[in-house]
Write an enzyme that holds these catalytic residues in place. Structure first.
Site, PDB file in Angstrom:
ATOM      1  N   ARG A  75       7.056  81.901 144.006  1.00  0.00           N
ATOM      2  CA  ARG A  75       6.699  80.306 144.043  1.00  0.00           C
ATOM      3  C   ARG A  75       7.611  79.656 143.070  1.00  0.00           C
ATOM      4  O   ARG A  75       7.951  78.438 143.310  1.00  0.00           O
ATOM      5  CB  ARG A  75       5.409  80.089 143.969  1.00  0.00           C
ATOM      6  CG  ARG A  75       4.339  80.585 144.867  1.00  0.00           C
ATOM      7  CD  ARG A  75       4.674  80.327 146.260  1.00  0.00           C
ATOM      8  NE  ARG A  75       3.591  80.952 147.209  1.00  0.00           N
ATOM      9  CZ  ARG A  75       3.765  81.165 148.651  1.00  0.00           C
ATOM     10  NH1 ARG A  75       4.954  80.640 149.055  1.00  0.00           N
ATOM     11  NH2 ARG A  75       2.800  81.754 149.285  1.00  0.00           N
ATOM     12  N   LYS A  95       0.994  85.392 154.450  1.00  0.00           N
ATOM     13  CA  LYS A  95       0.835  86.501 153.649  1.00  0.00           C
ATOM     14  C   LYS A  95      -0.725  86.651 153.850  1.00  0.00           C
ATOM     15  O   LYS A  95      -1.288  87.946 153.828  1.00  0.00           O
ATOM     16  CB  LYS A  95       1.466  86.526 152.230  1.00  0.00           C
ATOM     17  CG  LYS A  95       1.143  87.688 151.291  1.00  0.00           C
ATOM     18  CD  LYS A  95       1.460  87.310 150.179  1.00  0.00           C
ATOM     19  CE  LYS A  95       0.356  86.303 149.270  1.00  0.00           C
ATOM     20  NZ  LYS A  95       0.500  86.288 147.846  1.00  0.00           N
ATOM     21  N   LYS A 109       8.639  88.971 147.800  1.00  0.00           N
ATOM     22  CA  LYS A 109       7.290  89.267 147.950  1.00  0.00           C
ATOM     23  C   LYS A 109       6.574  88.437 149.028  1.00  0.00           C
ATOM     24  O   LYS A 109       5.698  88.963 149.470  1.00  0.00           O
ATOM     25  CB  LYS A 109       6.712  88.335 146.504  1.00  0.00           C
ATOM     26  CG  LYS A 109       5.116  88.633 146.463  1.00  0.00           C
ATOM     27  CD  LYS A 109       4.727  87.979 145.079  1.00  0.00           C
ATOM     28  CE  LYS A 109       2.991  87.899 144.993  1.00  0.00           C
ATOM     29  NZ  LYS A 109       2.578  89.189 144.762  1.00  0.00           N
ATOM     30  N   ARG A 138      -5.055  90.435 155.122  1.00  0.00           N
ATOM     31  CA  ARG A 138      -6.572  90.485 155.286  1.00  0.00           C
ATOM     32  C   ARG A 138      -6.815  90.981 156.864  1.00  0.00           C
ATOM     33  O   ARG A 138      -7.604  91.869 157.034  1.00  0.00           O
ATOM     34  CB  ARG A 138      -6.987  88.929 155.470  1.00  0.00           C
ATOM     35  CG  ARG A 138      -7.322  88.195 154.282  1.00  0.00           C
ATOM     36  CD  ARG A 138      -7.587  86.943 154.150  1.00  0.00           C
ATOM     37  NE  ARG A 138      -8.413  86.276 153.145  1.00  0.00           N
ATOM     38  CZ  ARG A 138      -7.591  85.942 151.852  1.00  0.00           C
ATOM     39  NH1 ARG A 138      -6.206  86.182 151.966  1.00  0.00           N
ATOM     40  NH2 ARG A 138      -8.339  85.504 150.994  1.00  0.00           N
ATOM     41  N   ARG A 144      -3.402  90.690 135.228  1.00  0.00           N
ATOM     42  CA  ARG A 144      -4.108  89.733 136.062  1.00  0.00           C
ATOM     43  C   ARG A 144      -5.476  90.146 136.192  1.00  0.00           C
ATOM     44  O   ARG A 144      -5.719  91.462 136.283  1.00  0.00           O
ATOM     45  CB  ARG A 144      -3.293  89.797 137.583  1.00  0.00           C
ATOM     46  CG  ARG A 144      -2.170  89.412 137.472  1.00  0.00           C
ATOM     47  CD  ARG A 144      -1.081  89.308 139.002  1.00  0.00           C
ATOM     48  NE  ARG A 144      -1.853  88.349 139.775  1.00  0.00           N
ATOM     49  CZ  ARG A 144      -1.440  87.991 140.962  1.00  0.00           C
ATOM     50  NH1 ARG A 144      -0.508  88.744 141.594  1.00  0.00           N
ATOM     51  NH2 ARG A 144      -1.741  87.062 141.888  1.00  0.00           N
ATOM     52  N   SER A 177     -10.392  83.775 140.587  1.00  0.00           N
ATOM     53  CA  SER A 177      -9.727  84.219 141.997  1.00  0.00           C
ATOM     54  C   SER A 177     -10.663  84.172 143.051  1.00  0.00           C
ATOM     55  O   SER A 177     -11.748  84.929 142.706  1.00  0.00           O
ATOM     56  CB  SER A 177      -8.940  85.283 141.614  1.00  0.00           C
ATOM     57  OG  SER A 177      -8.236  85.661 143.126  1.00  0.00           O
ATOM     58  N   SER A 178     -10.455  83.538 143.989  1.00  0.00           N
ATOM     59  CA  SER A 178     -11.393  83.517 145.185  1.00  0.00           C
ATOM     60  C   SER A 178     -11.119  84.954 145.947  1.00  0.00           C
ATOM     61  O   SER A 178     -11.893  85.250 146.697  1.00  0.00           O
ATOM     62  CB  SER A 178     -10.930  82.505 146.178  1.00  0.00           C
ATOM     63  OG  SER A 178      -9.619  82.589 146.796  1.00  0.00           O
ATOM     64  N   GLU A 199      -1.857  77.210 144.874  1.00  0.00           N
ATOM     65  CA  GLU A 199      -0.566  77.893 144.973  1.00  0.00           C
ATOM     66  C   GLU A 199       0.528  76.713 145.413  1.00  0.00           C
ATOM     67  O   GLU A 199       1.674  77.252 145.603  1.00  0.00           O
ATOM     68  CB  GLU A 199      -0.794  79.021 146.066  1.00  0.00           C
ATOM     69  CG  GLU A 199      -1.040  78.359 147.659  1.00  0.00           C
ATOM     70  CD  GLU A 199      -1.228  79.446 148.443  1.00  0.00           C
ATOM     71  OE1 GLU A 199      -1.113  79.358 149.751  1.00  0.00           O
ATOM     72  OE2 GLU A 199      -1.947  80.543 148.123  1.00  0.00           O
ATOM     73  N   GLY A 212      -1.606  90.556 144.188  1.00  0.00           N
ATOM     74  CA  GLY A 212      -2.957  90.382 143.977  1.00  0.00           C
ATOM     75  C   GLY A 212      -3.962  90.812 145.079  1.00  0.00           C
ATOM     76  O   GLY A 212      -4.938  91.337 144.953  1.00  0.00           O
TER      77      GLY A 212
END
Length: 428
Positions: free
Chosen positions: A389, A27, A414, A32, A128, A174-175, A317, A100
């Protein structure tokens, strides 16, 4: 399986597993790749991408902003963002769902276009964090109206480009905040220089993934300590092949450990920036073995799992699946470094402590993680909080716990819509 009232009885393993598994595309890499393709100067053929809700939301988002795509053999041909809208005063809606990556990666694309774009999605996405990213985009020249919510819904007013330049960013929550600026940076007039401030950025592997993919598309990325620089340039990558998702592979890896069996995962890359590859170094700590060859990864469990202390800051994660697995350990375990999981699809730390404890384990939240003390487990309902998850974590528990009813299994759409079928097939 999409109704929140549905449940799935997690199947129990009758003994050590012996199975072959193939997981879908990553994902993180898929989304990306779609963003970079939208910013490229020529079409990009994205091969073996993930087909899931999050990936479809990303395709829908870039389409709304002017980047068309079409299905092709083994993937999608993604065309760059168009020159501008026919009716630039009309507001387009960018649907976020609870993704996200879509919420964080696409606002910069809207700022590069023309006209207003409204960003909104599921109720969960409104909880979020995104405020630090919106602040940084404003500092780079974007015009954004969020009514001081620092969360969706918000509107980005595209004015045909973005100045870019230097900006401070707190990416400790968050990165993805940092990745969002770096991915769009080549298209800013001055490029972008991001200086990190605040706490440490979680998930360093995801930052490495972003910078590596930028370079694949022809960008120049430099890093010096806490400062990143991306020069303005025209991106191009005629074809991009997406790796299997190693985080989605995590429950299958855990299945071998939990049952003392063997699971072979096809296509595991020899070299990768994916956080999930860290599992290979974890397995010996858990008494298991991992052998990587040209065909993939073979995982064999020993039948016993020791208690461990793990800092999962860079691979947060993986926490739900690992926490579930450690409920079968021979002693207590501590997971640390993952306070940022409180801002994921749900507050994952509270959710895990609540659900694992409800089945008999003693799982307690700490300031930045979990303390897990194994105890005899029993069946019951496992609430998943619309978090894919957590469905995967429940499946791992179900291997050794009869009568485990997993709420809303369809939420795995998802990242892996066929997860339940693949899991059942693994058990033979």
């Amino acid at each position: 399986m999409t109704d929140a009232h549905d449940t799935w009885t997690a199947p129990v393993a009758e003994g050590p597993l012996d199975a072959d598994i193939r997981v879908p595309g990553s994902k993180s890499i898929t989304n990306r790749a779609y963003v970079l393709a939208a910013l490229a100067s020529a079409p990009t053929r994205v091969r073996t991408p993930l087909d899931s809700r999050d990936a479809r939301l990303m395709l829908g988002a870039i389409y709304a902003l002017g980047a068309h795509s079409q299905g092709s053999i083994g993937g999608y041909l993604v065309h760059p963002l168009g020159p501008g809208r026919v009716h630039p005063d009309e507001t387009v809606r960018v649907e976020l769902g609870n993704a996200g990556t879509v919420a964080r990666f696409t606002p910069a694309l809207a700022a590069l276009g023309t006209g207003p774009a409204l960003f909104d999605g599921d109720e969960a996405i409104r909880r979020r964090p995104i405020g630090p990213l919106l602040k940084a985009l404003r500092g780079l020249g974007a015009r954004i109206d969020d009514d001081r919510r620092e969360a969706p819904p918000f509107t980005v007013y595209g004015e045909g480009g973005l100045r870019g330049g230097k900006v401070d960013l707190d990416s400790s929550a968050s990165s993805q905040f940092l990745s969002a600026l770096l991915l769009a940076g080549p298209s800013f007039q001055q490029g972008v220089t991001v200086r990190l401030v605040g706490g440490a950025v979680p998930s360093e592997p995801h930052i490495a993934m972003t910078t590596e993919m930028l370079r694949r598309f022809g960008a120049t990325v430099d890093r010096e300590g806490a400062e990143f620089h991306v020069a303005p340039t025209r991106l191009s990558c005629p074809e991009y092949i997406v790796e299997p998702d190693l985080s989605t592979a995590a429950p299958f890896v855990a299945a071998a450990v939990a049952t003392g069996g063997t699971v072979r995962i096809a296509g595991w890359p020899q070299r990768t920036t994916q956080p999930g590859d860290w599992l290979r170094s974890l397995l010996p700590v858990l008494g298991a073995t991992a052998e990587l060859d040209a065909g993939g990864l073979t995982v064999t469990g020993s039948g016993t799992i020791p208690g461990v202390e793990l800092d999962l800051h860079d691979v947060g994660e993986l926490t739900p699946v690992i926490a579930a697995l450690l409920c079968f350990a021979e002693g207590p375990s501590i997971i640390s470094g993952v306070a940022h999981l409180r801002g994921h699809e749900t507050d994952r730390l509270t959710a895990l402590a609540t659900e694992l404890s409800s089945l008999g384990a003693d799982v307690r939240e700490t300031e930045d993680g979990l303390r897990i003390t194994p105890a005899p487990l029993h069946g019951g309902k496992f609430h998943t909080y619309d978090d894919h998850r957590l469905v995967m974590a429940a499946a791992v528990l179900g291997l050794r716990v009869e009568g485990l009813e997993v709420e809303n299994p369809g939420t795995v759409g998802k990242t892996f819509p066929e997860f339940a079928e693949a899991w059942t097939s693994m058990l033979g």
